[in-house]
Design a protein around this motif. Structure first.
Motif: not given
Length: 393
Positions: A8-13, A31-36, A115-123
């Motif tokens: 999982a990424g910030s806007s992808s899975l 899955c791309e552009r999640i939330g967009i 340490l990796a805010p764009l990734h870990n929260y979404a993960e």
């Protein structure tokens, strides 16, 4: 074991359903552009044609639901999924190895998220979603940083005040650890154990090297964050750290602007002025674009420099393996890096280097002092093996 691997990424899975025994990939997609606006799913089954499905994905929970729905519709019995493996970018100080998801381990993923805010929260959110939606299926966290966690202290420690380092957990964490672990495993199997000191070269839009001695990681090129080390697609790699201070003080940039500049506007994109994609840069160089040629020359130079640095951490090397998007697909890049290392006895068979294959292969000459291989990486399979091992216990 049938394992669903989720990245999982910030806007992808991204997802992949595979069998650890047969290594068959039943289905995979993204899955791309999640939330967009304009969200979609790219999906393929058993290596068939990839389909683009336009579907509203307002959040990650909807994306996870849709993944299970599309698998069901394709005829896969999702009730037979025996485990879910989650790629987590930053494991911090809690994940020297993969771990089964519990309330505690999931909390650790969130704790180290700065340490990796764009990734870990979404993960972390996706892990929680999977636990709530499918409580009977075990989940496993596989952190990119785990493989590097036990490198020698002389390699991971930074020369900063100890109280600062200890308070903020500052150290070299590295990345791409799952890929490097797979590259070592596959290289060792392919060479029937005749490899002891390997420089693993994961070269893609994100790129890193690892020094692996008899299966143990000795050093890597990424640092506290994935910005350090090699020149990458849009990342600058290693530069004088005072450059940040200079840009803020003299250039008037904010810290966030510098962060964006160094991570998303630099690297091969900035050097070439054309693209972050090596294929476009190689095409530009062929047409005589001097900036594109300089981008290639700098990539060869910097990569070879750091290969030598990785070799130093093992006091030599007998094997190097190219992998990931550039490493697997660009014969020109492989040759350019190898030529920089000729002084170390590295010799490439140019005909073998031009061969394209999905299988591991040797591309060095018989008299090369260092065996050179191309090893297609497979992080999903490595994650699935960890799921099988941990959940079987």
């Amino acid at each position: 074991m049938n394992v669903l691997v989720i990245n999982a990424g910030s806007s992808s899975l991204k997802y992949q359903l595979l069998d650890t025994k047969t290594r068959e990939v039943y289905a995979k997609g993204n899955c791309e552009r999640i939330g967009i606006d304009g969200s979609f799913v790219g999906h393929e089954e058993r290596g068939g044609e990839k389909k683009k499905l336009e579907v509203a994905l307002p959040d990650h929970k909807t994306a996870v639901k849709y993944v299970f729905q599309i698998l069901d519709e394709a005829g896969f019995d999702t009730a037979k999924i025996e485990g879910i493996g989650h790629r987590v970018v930053q494991g911090g100080w809690y994940f020297p190895e993969s771990k089964v998801v519990t309330d505690e381990t999931l909390g650790w993923v969130r704790e180290v998220a700065p340490l990796a805010p764009l990734h870990n929260y979404a993960e972390a959110d996706v892990i929680q979603i999977c636990r709530e939606m499918f409580p009977s299926i075990g989940n496993v966290i596989v952190a990119d940083t785990s493989f590097h966690y036990n490198i020698p202290e002389k390699a991971w420690r930074y020369a900063l005040p100890r109280d600062v380092v200890d308070k903020l957990h500052i150290r070299k964490y590295g990345a791409h650890g799952t890929s490097h672990r797979y590259i070592w495993r596959t290289t060792s199997q392919f060479l029937n154990g005749d490899v002891h000191k390997l420089v693993s070269c994961h070269l893609g839009s994100g790129a890193s090297l690892a020094a692996i001695q008899d299966g143990h990681d000795m050093d890597t090129t990424m640092g506290l964050t994935p910005l350090d080390g090699l020149i990458m697609g849009t990342r600058c790699g290693t530069i004088d750290p005072a450059t940040v201070c200079y840009l803020v003080r003299e250039g008037g940039y904010t810290i966030d602007e510098v962060d964006t500049m160094m991570n998303k506007q630099s690297g091969l994109l900035a050097l070439s002025g054309v693209s972050s994609d090596s294929r476009d840069i190689e095409a530009g160089a062929e047409k005589g674009d001097k900036n594109c040629q300089m981008a290639l020359d700098m990539f060869y130079y910097r990569t070879s420099q750091l290969i030598a640095e990785m070799a130093q951490s093992m006091h030599g090397f007998d094997t190097m393996a190219f992998s990931a998007g550039i490493g697997e697909n660009s014969a020109e890049m492989r040759l350019g890096v190898a030529k920089e290392l000729e002084w170390l006895g590295v010799k490439i068979d140019e005909k073998a280097n031009e061969v394209r294959s999905d299988e591991p292969r040797v591309i060095s000459t018989p008299d090369s002092k260092v065996k050179v291989l191309v090893v297609p990486t497979n992080e999903e399979y490595m994650i699935a093996l960890d799921v099988e091992e941990l959940l079987s216990k």
